[in-house]
Design a protein around this motif. Sequence first.
Motif, PDB file in Angstrom:
ATOM      1  N   GLY A  71      17.407   7.336  11.149  1.00 45.54           N
ATOM      2  CA  GLY A  71      16.393   7.228  10.107  1.00 45.54           C
ATOM      3  C   GLY A  71      15.063   7.798  10.534  1.00 45.54           C
ATOM      4  N   TYR A  72      14.022   7.390   9.813  1.00 45.57           N
ATOM      5  CA  TYR A  72      12.656   7.814  10.101  1.00 45.57           C
ATOM      6  C   TYR A  72      11.836   6.586  10.483  1.00 45.57           C
ATOM      7  CZ  TYR A  72      14.008  12.037   7.508  1.00 45.57           C
ATOM      8  OH  TYR A  72      14.637  13.175   7.064  1.00 45.57           O
ATOM      9  N   VAL A  73      10.900   6.779  11.409  1.00 48.13           N
ATOM     10  CA  VAL A  73      10.077   5.656  11.832  1.00 48.13           C
ATOM     11  C   VAL A  73       8.640   6.105  12.053  1.00 48.13           C
ATOM     12  CG1 VAL A  73      10.607   5.948  14.298  1.00 48.13           C
ATOM     13  CG2 VAL A  73       9.970   3.689  13.442  1.00 48.13           C
ATOM     14  N   GLY A  74       7.708   5.249  11.645  1.00 48.59           N
ATOM     15  CA  GLY A  74       6.289   5.509  11.836  1.00 48.59           C
ATOM     16  C   GLY A  74       5.630   4.323  12.510  1.00 48.59           C
ATOM     17  N   MET A  75       4.371   4.481  12.859  1.00 47.50           N
ATOM     18  CA  MET A  75       3.637   3.433  13.565  1.00 47.50           C
ATOM     19  C   MET A  75       3.458   2.188  12.692  1.00 47.50           C
ATOM     20  SD  MET A  75       2.930   4.571  16.607  1.00 47.50           S
ATOM     21  CE  MET A  75       1.517   3.624  17.189  1.00 47.50           C
ATOM     22  N   ALA A  76       3.468   1.031  13.344  1.00 49.17           N
ATOM     23  CA  ALA A  76       3.206  -0.231  12.640  1.00 49.17           C
ATOM     24  C   ALA A  76       1.818  -0.196  12.016  1.00 49.17           C
ATOM     25  CB  ALA A  76       3.303  -1.401  13.613  1.00 49.17           C
ATOM     26  N   GLY A  77       1.711  -0.817  10.836  1.00 44.37           N
ATOM     27  CA  GLY A  77       0.418  -0.917  10.165  1.00 44.37           C
ATOM     28  C   GLY A  77      -0.079   0.376   9.566  1.00 44.37           C
ATOM     29  N   ASN A  78       0.813   1.346   9.377  1.00 47.63           N
ATOM     30  CA  ASN A  78       0.421   2.661   8.843  1.00 47.63           C
ATOM     31  C   ASN A  78       1.145   2.919   7.522  1.00 47.63           C
ATOM     32  OD1 ASN A  78      -0.102   5.377   8.305  1.00 47.63           O
ATOM     33  ND2 ASN A  78      -0.126   5.936  10.475  1.00 47.63           N
ATOM     34  N   PRO A  79       0.583   2.446   6.401  1.00 43.57           N
ATOM     35  CA  PRO A  79       1.251   2.630   5.116  1.00 43.57           C
ATOM     36  C   PRO A  79       1.341   4.098   4.696  1.00 43.57           C
ATOM     37  CG  PRO A  79      -0.932   1.690   4.809  1.00 43.57           C
ATOM     38  CD  PRO A  79      -0.647   1.650   6.272  1.00 43.57           C
ATOM     39  N   ASN A  80       0.405   4.922   5.133  1.00 47.61           N
ATOM     40  CA  ASN A  80       0.460   6.345   4.793  1.00 47.61           C
ATOM     41  C   ASN A  80       1.706   6.997   5.383  1.00 47.61           C
ATOM     42  OD1 ASN A  80      -2.046   6.436   3.365  1.00 47.61           O
ATOM     43  ND2 ASN A  80      -3.122   6.442   5.304  1.00 47.61           N
TER      44      ASN A  80
ATOM     45  N   LYS B 158       0.831  -1.217   0.000  1.00 47.32           N
ATOM     46  CA  LYS B 158       0.000   0.000   0.000  1.00 47.32           C
ATOM     47  C   LYS B 158       0.855   1.252   0.000  1.00 47.32           C
ATOM     48  CE  LYS B 158      -3.936  -2.165   2.345  1.00 47.32           C
ATOM     49  NZ  LYS B 158      -4.694  -2.286   3.618  1.00 47.32           N
ATOM     50  N   ALA B 159       1.941   1.234   0.762  1.00 51.44           N
ATOM     51  CA  ALA B 159       2.852   2.381   0.780  1.00 51.44           C
ATOM     52  C   ALA B 159       3.510   2.575  -0.583  1.00 51.44           C
ATOM     53  CB  ALA B 159       3.913   2.180   1.858  1.00 51.44           C
ATOM     54  N   ALA B 160       3.892   1.469  -1.223  1.00 51.28           N
ATOM     55  CA  ALA B 160       4.505   1.563  -2.552  1.00 51.28           C
ATOM     56  C   ALA B 160       3.524   2.157  -3.559  1.00 51.28           C
ATOM     57  CB  ALA B 160       4.973   0.180  -3.008  1.00 51.28           C
ATOM     58  N   GLU B 161       2.238   1.788  -3.433  1.00 60.71           N
ATOM     59  CA  GLU B 161       1.207   2.388  -4.291  1.00 60.71           C
ATOM     60  C   GLU B 161       1.172   3.898  -4.136  1.00 60.71           C
ATOM     61  OE1 GLU B 161      -2.765   0.474  -5.310  1.00 60.71           O
ATOM     62  OE2 GLU B 161      -2.379  -0.311  -3.286  1.00 60.71           O
ATOM     63  N   LEU B 162       1.341   4.372  -2.908  1.00 56.97           N
ATOM     64  CA  LEU B 162       1.266   5.803  -2.618  1.00 56.97           C
ATOM     65  C   LEU B 162       2.475   6.565  -3.133  1.00 56.97           C
ATOM     66  CD1 LEU B 162      -0.123   5.592   1.038  1.00 56.97           C
ATOM     67  CD2 LEU B 162      -1.372   6.296  -1.016  1.00 56.97           C
ATOM     68  N   THR B 163       3.561   5.848  -3.465  1.00 56.46           N
ATOM     69  CA  THR B 163       4.759   6.525  -4.003  1.00 56.46           C
ATOM     70  C   THR B 163       4.921   6.319  -5.503  1.00 56.46           C
ATOM     71  OG1 THR B 163       6.251   4.630  -3.617  1.00 56.46           O
ATOM     72  CG2 THR B 163       5.931   6.188  -1.791  1.00 56.46           C
ATOM     73  N   ARG B 164       3.984   5.611  -6.128  1.00 53.65           N
ATOM     74  CA  ARG B 164       4.148   5.280  -7.545  1.00 53.65           C
ATOM     75  C   ARG B 164       4.160   6.516  -8.434  1.00 53.65           C
ATOM     76  NH1 ARG B 164      -0.817   1.501  -8.823  1.00 53.65           N
ATOM     77  NH2 ARG B 164       0.420   1.132 -10.699  1.00 53.65           N
ATOM     78  N   ASN B 165       3.608   7.633  -7.952  1.00 53.21           N
ATOM     79  CA  ASN B 165       3.611   8.867  -8.752  1.00 53.21           C
ATOM     80  C   ASN B 165       4.975   9.541  -8.753  1.00 53.21           C
ATOM     81  OD1 ASN B 165       3.297   9.495  -6.005  1.00 53.21           O
ATOM     82  ND2 ASN B 165       2.427  11.503  -6.483  1.00 53.21           N
ATOM     83  N   ILE B 166       5.932   8.986  -7.998  1.00 55.23           N
ATOM     84  CA  ILE B 166       7.319   9.444  -8.054  1.00 55.23           C
ATOM     85  C   ILE B 166       8.132   8.286  -8.625  1.00 55.23           C
ATOM     86  CG2 ILE B 166       9.281  10.405  -6.778  1.00 55.23           C
ATOM     87  CD1 ILE B 166       7.336  11.285  -4.617  1.00 55.23           C
ATOM     88  N   PRO B 167       8.260   8.216  -9.933  1.00 53.35           N
ATOM     89  CA  PRO B 167       8.882   7.048 -10.584  1.00 53.35           C
ATOM     90  C   PRO B 167      10.287   6.728 -10.109  1.00 53.35           C
ATOM     91  CG  PRO B 167       7.806   8.456 -12.198  1.00 53.35           C
ATOM     92  CD  PRO B 167       7.830   9.224 -10.913  1.00 53.35           C
ATOM     93  N   GLU B 168      10.986   7.717  -9.572  1.00 56.61           N
ATOM     94  CA  GLU B 168      12.355   7.497  -9.107  1.00 56.61           C
ATOM     95  C   GLU B 168      12.422   6.588  -7.889  1.00 56.61           C
ATOM     96  OE1 GLU B 168      15.842   8.789  -9.736  1.00 56.61           O
ATOM     97  OE2 GLU B 168      14.810   8.353 -11.608  1.00 56.61           O
ATOM     98  N   ILE B 169      11.341   6.518  -7.119  1.00 54.25           N
ATOM     99  CA  ILE B 169      11.343   5.695  -5.901  1.00 54.25           C
ATOM    100  C   ILE B 169      11.094   4.231  -6.264  1.00 54.25           C
ATOM    101  CG2 ILE B 169      10.210   5.218  -3.701  1.00 54.25           C
ATOM    102  CD1 ILE B 169       9.592   8.182  -3.453  1.00 54.25           C
ATOM    103  N   LYS B 170      12.053   3.390  -5.923  1.00 55.54           N
ATOM    104  CA  LYS B 170      11.977   1.948  -6.221  1.00 55.54           C
ATOM    105  C   LYS B 170      12.059   1.156  -4.912  1.00 55.54           C
ATOM    106  CE  LYS B 170      12.611   3.099 -10.624  1.00 55.54           C
ATOM    107  NZ  LYS B 170      11.517   3.087 -11.602  1.00 55.54           N
TER     108      LYS B 170
END
Length: 400
Positions: A344-353, A239-251
């Motif tokens: 690094g950066y860290v967010g809550m578990a289960g939070n793809p946003n 789900k997180a990868a879907e949210l970054t698909r509009n930035i083609p550079e992110i793999k």
Amino acid sequence: MNILIVTQYFWPEEFRINDLAIDLVKRGNTVTVLTGNPNYPQGKFFKGYGYNYKIENYKGIKIYRVPIIPRGNNSLILILNYLSFVIAGSLFAIFHKIKYDKIFAVNFSPITALYPAIVYKKRHKTQLYIWVQDLWPESVIAASKISSKFIQKVLTKMVENIYSQSDRVLLQSEGFVSSVKEKGVTDGQIGYIPNWAEDLYSDSSNIQIDKYKEVIPSGFKVMFAGNIGEAQDFNSIVKAAELTRNIPEIKWVIVGDGRKRAWLELEIVRLGLEKTIFLVGRYPVEEMPSFFVHADIMLLTLKNEDIFALTIPSKVQSYMAFGKPIIGMLNGIGSDVITNAKCGYVGMAGNPNSLAENVIKAYRLDSKKLFEMGVNGKRYYDANFSKTIVIDKLIGIFLE
């Protein structure tokens, strides 16, 4: 010292216990391993192994392999795999006549894999040290969604009995303390022995920068290395990868294998993420530096379950030792390590946003800042998780 290590998983399967056994031999100890025939994580025997009893020597370690049923790809076969090691390992312990100074048993899942060590302890009156990598019954209750209070009570009683047979209970995470104390383990029995990273992550000579260049996509690479399973919450990663698909550079680059790989392959196709998520397969741990060198940031995730908030995933140490910054989607102890290390950066578990937002934040960050995060992680690793520090502590516990 003459040490017997009891572990269901051992080389060529990739677990920290391999590294510990090798180092104990280097320090002048005699090390013997009781284990099964390798089949993790694919669920089928490695080439050259099968349903047979086998004796091997590996880097000065004598290995006794008892016949077991491979893990397969369904729950019933997995249960048979667990039972087969308990039965075959316990029979070995009954008839094995060699005496050892210490027994060191590794509590991966399931905890029942400790029974052969208990059988040997009772027969030879040898001190038993349990290294708790996976907290039971909490982990099996979370993974299997066990709601029956009766089953939970039975499992808890089993764990209490196993702990009561041990002279020392050594924990890979300080988050485990309250759980084991609730099960009757005293303060005097508890020790803290965290995981570390293999030496290869700290040695730049292990990097072959061009070796896997062709299988790694260009762009800003978010790299996950390890087991593709339920605990790693690949649903949220996708789900997180879907949210970054509009930035083609992110793999998103996935190095590894596991029970959810087939599902992941289908999801990538179903969602049209073939240019966003890349599965490069499973490789030996010795090859990881040659993959890590291509990553801009490493990915660490665990599902939103109470049990996972108590553990430090072993890949934390690998990522830190290599000096790479980390993107985390997890709660508790593992999250605290990333935050305290400022790596690094860290967010809550289960939070793809939140995961997607942090990946984009890292993508937009100056490369020098990312590098500094990696340096911070390496510095924290050297001070808290280095193999020399941890094994020195373990030897000290053995000698008490």
